[in-house]
Design a protein around this motif. Structure first.
Motif, PDB file in Angstrom:
ATOM      1  N   ARG A 190       0.811  -1.218   0.000  1.00  4.99           N
ATOM      2  CA  ARG A 190       0.000   0.000   0.000  1.00  4.99           C
ATOM      3  C   ARG A 190       0.849   1.276   0.000  1.00  4.99           C
ATOM      4  NH1 ARG A 190      -4.490  -1.879  -2.089  1.00  4.99           N
ATOM      5  NH2 ARG A 190      -5.308  -3.658  -0.939  1.00  4.99           N
ATOM      6  N   LYS A 191       2.126   1.147   0.368  1.00  5.62           N
ATOM      7  CA  LYS A 191       2.971   2.333   0.399  1.00  5.62           C
ATOM      8  C   LYS A 191       3.451   2.716  -1.003  1.00  5.62           C
ATOM      9  CE  LYS A 191       4.702   1.482   5.088  1.00  5.62           C
ATOM     10  NZ  LYS A 191       5.904   1.238   5.924  1.00  5.62           N
ATOM     11  N   ARG A 192       3.292   1.812  -1.961  1.00  2.28           N
ATOM     12  CA  ARG A 192       3.757   2.086  -3.309  1.00  2.28           C
ATOM     13  C   ARG A 192       2.753   2.973  -4.047  1.00  2.28           C
ATOM     14  NH1 ARG A 192       8.305  -0.273  -4.500  1.00  2.28           N
ATOM     15  NH2 ARG A 192       8.932  -2.126  -3.346  1.00  2.28           N
ATOM     16  N   ASN A 193       3.301   3.720  -4.982  1.00  2.00           N
ATOM     17  CA  ASN A 193       2.473   4.663  -5.745  1.00  2.00           C
ATOM     18  C   ASN A 193       2.781   4.459  -7.214  1.00  2.00           C
ATOM     19  OD1 ASN A 193       0.979   6.762  -6.742  1.00  2.00           O
ATOM     20  ND2 ASN A 193       2.286   8.382  -5.912  1.00  2.00           N
ATOM     21  N   TRP A 194       2.184   3.424  -7.803  1.00  2.00           N
ATOM     22  CA  TRP A 194       2.473   3.089  -9.195  1.00  2.00           C
ATOM     23  C   TRP A 194       2.190   4.253 -10.138  1.00  2.00           C
ATOM     24  CZ3 TRP A 194      -0.339  -2.316  -9.537  1.00  2.00           C
ATOM     25  CH2 TRP A 194       0.431  -3.260  -8.845  1.00  2.00           C
ATOM     26  N   HIS A 195       1.038   4.874  -9.973  1.00  4.00           N
ATOM     27  CA  HIS A 195       0.687   5.966 -10.879  1.00  4.00           C
ATOM     28  C   HIS A 195       1.617   7.160 -10.700  1.00  4.00           C
ATOM     29  CE1 HIS A 195      -2.998   3.527 -10.953  1.00  4.00           C
ATOM     30  NE2 HIS A 195      -3.171   4.014 -12.153  1.00  4.00           N
ATOM     31  N   GLY A 196       2.044   7.373  -9.476  1.00  3.62           N
ATOM     32  CA  GLY A 196       3.023   8.434  -9.251  1.00  3.62           C
ATOM     33  C   GLY A 196       4.350   8.126  -9.925  1.00  3.62           C
TER      34      GLY A 196
END
Length: 254
Positions: free
Chosen positions: A233-239
């Motif tokens: 959940r800490k990952r931000n793929w779109h970012g």
């Protein structure tokens, strides 16, 4: 979202061919924007894409296909077996209590109705049987009551066991639990793969497209698996992909 995820291969061409086409369009667009630039002696060679990113990105179609296959297998199991799941007989209907359980459907979800199980009727049968054998049980109405309870428990025990054998048989024959677990594992594997793709540095626009393709695959995954899959959940793929797009738009390199 359709019941079956849309395959990337079904979009008209394989990933690698589509990527080459997109790269060609990007190159043509750039050339049209900046004009033809004369080559200068001693100019630096064009940057080469991260080979690890290319290698991982080339695995995307196969990993997506493994997920699609698992999804389709589970769907075929549901279509075949879910309609066979019986409703519990009305005779087993119970009031909510510690002695009853909520009726479940093919998927294991609770219904609003409480039912008695064979365990409950075996308990009643044992209790009534001991009472009938006990010398302390008075004759007449008390013994008649225990006899009626014994007879009713015996009859309903047969009903409960028949229902439970039927549901257990469907559970085993359908293989639904294994199919659901396989789909869930495939979704987790796909999520882990996309994370691995996005974590690789991209040097050129080709690398950015590899990442965009991986993220597009996740967009085709049904919502229930996007929620359940083990994504950090800490990952931000779109970012991450947005940063890559902006960096390449400014002519930067990872």
């Amino acid at each position: 979202m359709p019941n079956v995820p849309v395959r990337a291969a079904a979009e008209g061409m394989p990933n690698l061919s589509r990527r080459r086409l997109l790269l060609g369009l990007a190159a043509a667009s750039t050339a049209a924007a900046v004009g033809t630039v004369a080559a200068h002696a001693g100019a630096k060679a064009a940057p080469v894409e991260n080979p690890d990113l290319i290698a991982i990105g080339n695995l995307t179609p196969a990993i997506e296909q493994a997920y699609v296959d698992a999804w389709e297998h589970e769907e075929s199991v549901v279509r075949k077996w879910a309609p066979k799941w019986p409703t519990a007989p009305a005779a087993l209907t119970a009031k909510p209590s510690h002695s009853s359980e909520l009726e479940r459907d093919f998927f294991g979800a609770h219904h609003g109705r409480h039912i008695y199980t064979s365990d409950y009727f075996e308990w009643r049968l044992d209790r009534a049987g001991r009472a009938l054998k006990s010398r302390s049980t008075s004759p007449g109405s008390t013994r008649d009551g225990w006899r009626a309870d014994f007879d009713e428990a015996s009859r309903l025990l047969v009903v409960a066991k028949k229902y439970e054998r039927r549901t257990a048989s469907i559970q085993k024959a359908s293989g639904y639990t294994s199919a659901w677990k396989a789909r869930h594992a495939a979704a987790q594997a796909l999520a882990a793969h996309i994370t691995a793709v996005l974590d690789q540095p991209d040097i050129t626009i080709e690398g950015m497209l590899i990442k965009a393709e991986a993220l597009a695959v996740w967009g085709r995954v049904p919502e229930k698996d996007r929620i359940w899959a083990a994504v950090d959940r800490k990952r931000n793929w779109h970012g991450q992909i947005a940063e890559s797009v902006l960096r390449h738009a400014k002519g930067g390199v990872a």
